[in-house]
Design a protein around this motif. Structure first.
Motif, PDB file in Angstrom:
ATOM      1  N   SER A  11       8.727  31.499   6.576  1.00 25.92           N
ATOM      2  CA  SER A  11       7.995  32.252   8.195  1.00 25.92           C
ATOM      3  C   SER A  11       7.604  33.050   7.550  1.00 25.92           C
ATOM      4  N   ARG A  38      -0.164  17.666   7.363  1.00 27.32           N
ATOM      5  CA  ARG A  38       1.024  18.167   8.322  1.00 27.32           C
ATOM      6  C   ARG A  38       1.621  17.130   8.865  1.00 27.32           C
ATOM      7  N   ALA A  40       4.641  18.223  12.507  1.00 28.03           N
ATOM      8  CA  ALA A  40       5.436  18.643  13.472  1.00 28.03           C
ATOM      9  C   ALA A  40       6.671  18.018  14.335  1.00 28.03           C
ATOM     10  N   PRO A  88       1.116  30.141  15.475  1.00 25.20           N
ATOM     11  CA  PRO A  88       2.027  29.228  15.687  1.00 25.20           C
ATOM     12  C   PRO A  88       1.951  27.770  15.959  1.00 25.20           C
ATOM     13  N   THR A  91       2.592  25.249  12.462  1.00 22.49           N
ATOM     14  CA  THR A  91       4.369  25.326  12.230  1.00 22.49           C
ATOM     15  C   THR A  91       4.279  23.801  11.736  1.00 22.49           C
ATOM     16  N   GLN A 119       8.552  22.946   4.707  1.00 26.63           N
ATOM     17  CA  GLN A 119       7.969  23.481   5.470  1.00 26.63           C
ATOM     18  C   GLN A 119       7.348  25.360   5.829  1.00 26.63           C
ATOM     19  N   VAL A 120       6.857  25.475   6.439  1.00 24.97           N
ATOM     20  CA  VAL A 120       5.670  26.560   7.298  1.00 24.97           C
ATOM     21  C   VAL A 120       5.681  26.306   9.040  1.00 24.97           C
ATOM     22  N   THR A 121       6.706  27.864   9.006  1.00 18.77           N
ATOM     23  CA  THR A 121       6.970  28.501  10.302  1.00 18.77           C
ATOM     24  C   THR A 121       6.229  29.475  10.505  1.00 18.77           C
ATOM     25  N   VAL A 122       5.524  29.341  11.425  1.00 22.38           N
ATOM     26  CA  VAL A 122       4.573  31.033  12.049  1.00 22.38           C
ATOM     27  C   VAL A 122       5.310  31.174  14.060  1.00 22.38           C
ATOM     28  N   SER A 123       5.874  32.613  13.732  1.00 22.16           N
ATOM     29  CA  SER A 123       5.779  32.652  14.884  1.00 22.16           C
ATOM     30  C   SER A 123       4.990  33.304  15.336  1.00 22.16           C
TER      31      SER A 123
END
Length: 124
Positions: A11, A38, A40, A88, A91, A119-123
């Motif tokens: 993250s 990737r 989503a 974001p 993600t 998993q890649v999560t961009v906030s």
């Protein structure tokens, strides 16, 4: 037995960076085209980047061009994806894949072997 194992996901806040790695075993690594894809939630798997067997050819999806860099180290049987200026919309679960053929393409069916994903999560 062919195995591809991704690592490096996590993250991060928008604008940050991550470096994904994919270690291969059971293949003659240097003879394979390698790709990153990737997926989503609720979306189809999409092409991100690919690198030819000798590393001389690179291809990127327009959405990541200029921000992501694919590279490979044939001595370490590893392919990397350096991701900068993350957004974001980046993600997703990221997968590496190996293609033993001569066609250098973006289509998932071209790739015979796949990792389990990271998993890649961009906030924001």
């Amino acid at each position: 037995q062919v195995q591809l194992v991704e690592s490096g996901g996590g993250s991060v806040q928008a604008g940050g960076s991550l470096r994904l790695s994919c270690a291969a075993s059971g293949v003659t690594f240097s003879t394979y085209t390698l790709g990153w894809f990737r997926q989503a939630p609720g979306k189809e798997r999409e092409f991100v980047a690919a690198i030819r067997r000798a590393g001389s050819g690179l291809d990127y999806a327009d959405s990541v061009k200029g921000r992501f860099t694919i590279s490979r180290d044939n001595a370490k049987n590893t392919v990397y994806l350096q991701m900068n200026s993350l957004k974001p919309e980046d993600t997703a679960v990221y997968y590496c894949a190996a293609d033993p053929g001569v066609v250098f393409g973006r289509t998932p069916p071209l790739y015979d072997y796949w990792g389990q994903g990271t998993q890649v999560t961009v906030s924001s």
